[in-house]
Design a protein around this motif. Structure first.
Motif, mmCIF file in Angstrom:
data_model
loop_
_atom_site.group_PDB
_atom_site.id
_atom_site.type_symbol
_atom_site.label_atom_id
_atom_site.label_comp_id
_atom_site.label_asym_id
_atom_site.label_seq_id
_atom_site.Cartn_x
_atom_site.Cartn_y
_atom_site.Cartn_z
ATOM 1 N N THR A 27 0.841 -1.207 0.000
ATOM 2 C CA THR A 27 0.000 0.000 0.000
ATOM 3 C C THR A 27 0.872 1.251 0.000
ATOM 4 O O THR A 27 2.035 1.217 0.410
ATOM 5 C CB THR A 27 -0.885 0.076 1.265
ATOM 6 O OG1 THR A 27 -0.022 0.130 2.414
ATOM 7 C CG2 THR A 27 -1.800 -1.128 1.399
ATOM 8 N N ASP A 28 0.265 2.361 -0.446
ATOM 9 C CA ASP A 28 0.949 3.651 -0.407
ATOM 10 C C ASP A 28 1.353 4.006 1.021
ATOM 11 O O ASP A 28 2.455 4.504 1.263
ATOM 12 C CB ASP A 28 0.007 4.759 -0.918
ATOM 13 C CG ASP A 28 -0.013 4.821 -2.434
ATOM 14 O OD1 ASP A 28 0.318 3.794 -3.067
ATOM 15 O OD2 ASP A 28 -0.372 5.883 -2.968
ATOM 16 N N ILE A 29 0.434 3.745 1.941
ATOM 17 C CA ILE A 29 0.696 4.089 3.343
ATOM 18 C C ILE A 29 1.982 3.431 3.807
ATOM 19 O O ILE A 29 2.857 4.054 4.408
ATOM 20 C CB ILE A 29 -0.465 3.609 4.252
ATOM 21 C CG1 ILE A 29 -1.747 4.352 3.917
ATOM 22 C CG2 ILE A 29 -0.106 3.777 5.720
ATOM 23 C CD1 ILE A 29 -2.932 3.964 4.808
ATOM 24 N N LEU A 30 2.077 2.149 3.507
ATOM 25 C CA LEU A 30 3.227 1.399 3.981
ATOM 26 C C LEU A 30 4.514 1.837 3.271
ATOM 27 O O LEU A 30 5.572 1.943 3.893
ATOM 28 C CB LEU A 30 2.964 -0.099 3.782
ATOM 29 C CG LEU A 30 3.866 -1.045 4.526
ATOM 30 C CD1 LEU A 30 3.923 -0.722 6.000
ATOM 31 C CD2 LEU A 30 3.375 -2.479 4.337
ATOM 32 N N ALA A 31 4.415 2.127 1.979
ATOM 33 C CA ALA A 31 5.593 2.581 1.246
ATOM 34 C C ALA A 31 6.101 3.894 1.847
ATOM 35 O O ALA A 31 7.301 4.071 2.074
ATOM 36 C CB ALA A 31 5.264 2.750 -0.241
ATOM 37 N N ASN A 32 5.160 4.792 2.125
ATOM 38 C CA ASN A 32 5.541 6.065 2.746
ATOM 39 C C ASN A 32 6.212 5.856 4.092
ATOM 40 O O ASN A 32 7.200 6.503 4.424
ATOM 41 C CB ASN A 32 4.299 6.928 2.980
ATOM 42 C CG ASN A 32 3.920 7.682 1.730
ATOM 43 O OD1 ASN A 32 4.762 8.334 1.120
ATOM 44 N ND2 ASN A 32 2.669 7.562 1.329
ATOM 45 N N GLN A 33 5.642 4.950 4.852
ATOM 46 C CA GLN A 33 6.197 4.705 6.172
ATOM 47 C C GLN A 33 7.607 4.119 6.083
ATOM 48 O O GLN A 33 8.499 4.495 6.828
ATOM 49 C CB GLN A 33 5.282 3.755 6.916
ATOM 50 C CG GLN A 33 5.771 3.498 8.299
ATOM 51 C CD GLN A 33 4.853 2.519 8.983
ATOM 52 O OE1 GLN A 33 3.740 2.850 9.343
ATOM 53 N NE2 GLN A 33 5.324 1.304 9.104
ATOM 54 N N HIS A 34 7.800 3.193 5.153
ATOM 55 C CA HIS A 34 9.135 2.622 4.970
ATOM 56 C C HIS A 34 10.136 3.709 4.604
ATOM 57 O O HIS A 34 11.286 3.694 5.018
ATOM 58 C CB HIS A 34 9.123 1.558 3.862
ATOM 59 C CG HIS A 34 8.544 0.245 4.310
ATOM 60 N ND1 HIS A 34 8.567 -0.178 5.605
ATOM 61 C CD2 HIS A 34 7.952 -0.753 3.610
ATOM 62 C CE1 HIS A 34 8.001 -1.369 5.699
ATOM 63 N NE2 HIS A 34 7.608 -1.744 4.495
ATOM 64 N N TYR A 35 9.657 4.644 3.781
ATOM 65 C CA TYR A 35 10.502 5.744 3.356
ATOM 66 C C TYR A 35 11.008 6.519 4.582
ATOM 67 O O TYR A 35 12.205 6.785 4.736
ATOM 68 C CB TYR A 35 9.684 6.639 2.418
ATOM 69 C CG TYR A 35 10.428 7.816 1.854
ATOM 70 C CD1 TYR A 35 11.224 7.664 0.714
ATOM 71 C CD2 TYR A 35 10.304 9.081 2.430
ATOM 72 C CE1 TYR A 35 11.896 8.750 0.186
ATOM 73 C CE2 TYR A 35 10.973 10.166 1.901
ATOM 74 C CZ TYR A 35 11.772 9.992 0.780
ATOM 75 O OH TYR A 35 12.431 11.064 0.251
ATOM 76 N N LEU A 36 10.074 6.845 5.482
ATOM 77 C CA LEU A 36 10.452 7.593 6.689
ATOM 78 C C LEU A 36 11.362 6.762 7.597
ATOM 79 O O LEU A 36 12.371 7.255 8.116
ATOM 80 C CB LEU A 36 9.196 8.017 7.457
ATOM 81 C CG LEU A 36 8.262 8.953 6.677
ATOM 82 C CD1 LEU A 36 6.979 9.236 7.456
ATOM 83 C CD2 LEU A 36 8.978 10.265 6.327
ATOM 84 N N THR A 37 11.004 5.487 7.765
ATOM 85 C CA THR A 37 11.826 4.616 8.611
ATOM 86 C C THR A 37 13.241 4.511 8.063
ATOM 87 O O THR A 37 14.233 4.585 8.806
ATOM 88 C CB THR A 37 11.229 3.196 8.657
ATOM 89 O OG1 THR A 37 9.861 3.298 9.003
ATOM 90 C CG2 THR A 37 11.952 2.318 9.656
ATOM 91 N N ALA A 38 13.343 4.343 6.747
ATOM 92 C CA ALA A 38 14.652 4.171 6.124
ATOM 93 C C ALA A 38 15.525 5.395 6.370
ATOM 94 O O ALA A 38 16.714 5.287 6.678
ATOM 95 C CB ALA A 38 14.487 3.908 4.627
#
Ligand code: ADP
Ligand code: MG
Length: 653
Positions: A304-315
């Motif tokens: 999902t977009d939500i999860l991709a965004n979150q991974h981006y921030l986590t990374a």
């Protein structure tokens, strides 16, 4: 088999069309359209010997027959049958044609289940004639093709269909493992002579399915080992000590397993299994950083977009030196040459623009359909493949059936987080629960979720509460809370704004649909309320619950349910008392079958119709059998073990 469907008696163009609805396009498909259950009418009983609910065949004379029209325009047929021990009534509905075939004085046999009706035993819609006195198969049906249609087709064609089948297993192997020959098994699966032969037929065909799985797995592995990646990576050191937390032992272990894959010349295919919250993301990011240090490109795909965004921030937080690009339906960075591209399946539409990819990581892989099967196939060399999931596969299965996959387990949860206290809440307690929630969130400054199964209120699913309605109601009932709503139809900008506000604790309570199911990570969220919980699968509920309990704070999960269905209640109770994904999956496997686990097993795999992935004995037997053949028949062509199952033709990679 060179028989075409149209060459078979009683199969005309209309039937061929209908068969296609069941994915039956060849006569082999037809032969492998296996019954999914049986009714055992082999017991022939005299009328004085019946007991309620028995499945029986009776034989006697028709002493009365009536075609009755009721006041409501319904129509039923009633016959009285007599044998030398008594009489019984048989009733059919809307079958006026029976008056042509059933005449008074005629001797018939009827098969059905014995019911008590007006204090007397009777048979409702019993089978007549051909389908009596034996075990009869029930098939998956489609409009116009009933089980009795299939029984009839097989009574005309089964021998012909089977005559072209030969058994791929050498005779001495069949003997050693006491197996029915394949033709005999196919005969008995459709037309069981007796229960024992039916059991043997099921056993033989189940074994075939497992064999084809194992052989396919072996071929995939061989193919992997024969191919090579675009660039063999060099060992480099990773700054794992400068992460904001110290890794668990199992994270260290899995990272080292992954890194040892990455320096090989043949592509890896590793599945990382770790319960919700076990910390899979950091493993993926470490691998991506390793690839970047080798000046190559990784892709991390999220469902999902939500999860991709979150991974981006986590990374950004965990590996500040990682060069990250984001590609989702709403945000499209330029495609990079090296570093990490975080994406949803949107990347599939850009794949022609990608440079050679060294590492493909698929997060929550069970959420992806077959979409990515051919993804990157056009590249000259396959990437290393790393998949991650929270739906566990028991080790025994992994090691035997999925030989082409290397498995890693993250089996510790970081920091001994407290267990999420879980409760089953009946409708009468919902109000109290919300009051408690309001107080709790206000005093602790923690946050919560309310998850509703569907977006719209659905008339025929009365107990399903729509997220929107819930949201409107809660705003009135809990005026002291800041409440927001997101669901699948919320505009992306709005959704991002809401989630950003939630992350900043500007929102106390988020009302949502299961779109939040996978991956999202807000450590300050500690209360999860799931409405109509009985409508979700256990694995999904476990995932949803895993959205809280992501810090050292005590978390709570409330399963709302109005169901009176005891098995459903039992399943929810199980969840309340169990917190390990592996345990829950094993229980799910026992109570509902292997659906969830199976969807996880690599795409392109033959599906199991009879066998179950948890039949450890069968799996071990198949393993041994393959060994035996390899020893005794060094030139044996194992492709034969995949050839009879029609699905297998479709396995391309
Ligand atoms: P999942 O396995 O469900 O994908 P995540 O990777 O999202 O789990 O990790 C869950 C949370 O735990 C995240 O907030 C992450 O930063 C944190 N985390 C991961 N590993 C550790 C660790 N070793 N110690 C403390 N926190 C960790
Ligand atoms: Mg995750």
């Amino acid at each position: 088999m060179d028989l075409t469907l149209s060459s078979l008696p009683k199969i005309g163009p209309a039937s061929i069309k209908k068969l296609a609805n069941l994915n039956i396009t060849t006569s082999l498909d037809l032969l492998y359209h296996l019954p999914f259950r049986y009714l055992d009418f082999s017991k022939i009983t005299t009328i004085d010997n019946l007991s309620e609910n028995d499945f029986v065949t009776i034989q006697g004379q028709i002493i009365d027959f009536q075609n009755i029209y009721t006041r409501f325009g319904k129509n039923l047929q009633k016959a009285i049958i007599k044998d030398k021990t008594g009489v019984i009534t048989a009733i059919w509905f809307n079958s006026p044609f029976l008056s042509k075939s059933l005449t008074i004085g005629q001797t018939i046999s009827l098969a059905g289940q014995v019911n008590l009706y007006q204090h007397k035993f009777s048979l409702f819609t019993p089978y007549i004639g051909n389908s009596t006195g034996k075990i009869i198969p029930i098939y998956h049906e489609t409009k116009g093709l009933s089980s009795s249609w299939f029984r009839n087709i097989f009574s005309l064609n089964l021998l012909k269909l089977i005559s072209s089948i030969s058994d791929p297993l050498p005779v001495d192997i069949q003997k050693k493992y006491q197996l029915l020959s394949l033709p005999l098994a196919l005969k008995n699966i459709h037309q069981p002579q007796n229960q024992s032969l039916l059991d043997q037929a099921i056993n033989r065909l189940s074994l075939n399915e497992i064999l084809s799985l194992q052989v396919t797995s072996k071929f995939i592995k061989e193919k992997q080992q024969a191919s090579s990646v675009h660039r063999q990576l060099k060992s480099v050191k990773l700054p794992l000590n400068s992460l904001p937390f110290s890794l668990t032992n199992s994270q260290h272990q899995v990272i080292s397993e992954v890194l040892s894959d990455l320096v090989k010349s043949s592509p890896a295919n590793r599945l990382i299994q770790g319960d919700v919250g076990s910390g899979k993301t950091v493993v993926a990011l470490a691998a991506a950083y390793f690839v970047q240090k080798n000046r190559q490109l990784s892709i991390l795909m999220a469902p999902t977009d939500i999860l991709a965004n979150q991974h981006y921030l986590t990374a950004k937080k965990l590996f500040p030196k990682l060069k990250i690009s984001l590609l989702t339906s709403s945000h499209q960075d330029q495609i990079p040459q090296t570093g990490l591209l975080i994406s949803t399946h949107a990347v599939i539409y850009h794949q022609k623009k990608l440079p050679p990819v060294s590492l493909l990581i698929i997060d929550e892989q069970h959420k992806f359909g077959v979409l990515q099967r051919s993804f990157l196939n056009h590249q000259a060399n396959p990437p290393h493949l790393l998949t991650m999931t929270a739906t566990p596969i028991p080790r025994s299965i992994g090691l035997t059936v999925l030989k082409h996959l290397d498995l890693s387990y993250l089996d510790t949860i970081p920091q001994n987080r407290p267990i999420i206290k879980s409760f089953l809440v009946p409708p009468s307690k919902e109000k109290d629960c919300f009051q408690w929630l309001s107080n709790h969130l206000q005093t602790t400054k923690q946050q919560g979720f309310v998850v509703c199964p569907f977006i719209e209120e659905s008339e025929n699913l009365e107990s399903v509460k729509a997220a929107t309605t819930t949201y409107e109601n809660l705003k009135i009932v809990l005026p002291d809370l800041k409440i927001a709503l997101i669901h699948g139809k919320t505009k992306t900008e709005d959704r991002q704004k809401i989630l950003a506000d939630f992350a900043k604790n500007k929102i106390n309570l988020l009302v949502t649909t299961p779109i939040i199911e996978v991956g999202i990570d807000y450590p300050n969220a500690t209360v999860m309320i799931i409405q109509s919980a009985d409508r979700f699968g256990l694995a999904q509920l476990h995932q949803l619950r895993g959205r809280v309990g992501r810090s050292q704070l005590q978390s709570y999960c409330y399963f709302f349910s109005a169901t009176k269905n005891q098995p459903a209640i039992n399943r929810l109770k199980y969840l309340i008392n169990h917190h390990s994904g592996l345990e829950i999956a094993t229980y799910d496997l026992q109570t509902r079958g292997p659906g969830e686990i199976f969807s996880l097993i690599q795409h392109g795999f033959p599906s199991l119709k009879l066998a179950s992935i948890n039949q450890t004995n069968l799996i071990n037997q198949a393993d041994q059998l393959i060994n035996d053949i390899s020893l005794s028949y060094p030139n044996y062509d194992f492709h034969q073990l995949t050839a009879n199952s029609t699905q297998l033709d479709r396995i391309s990679n």
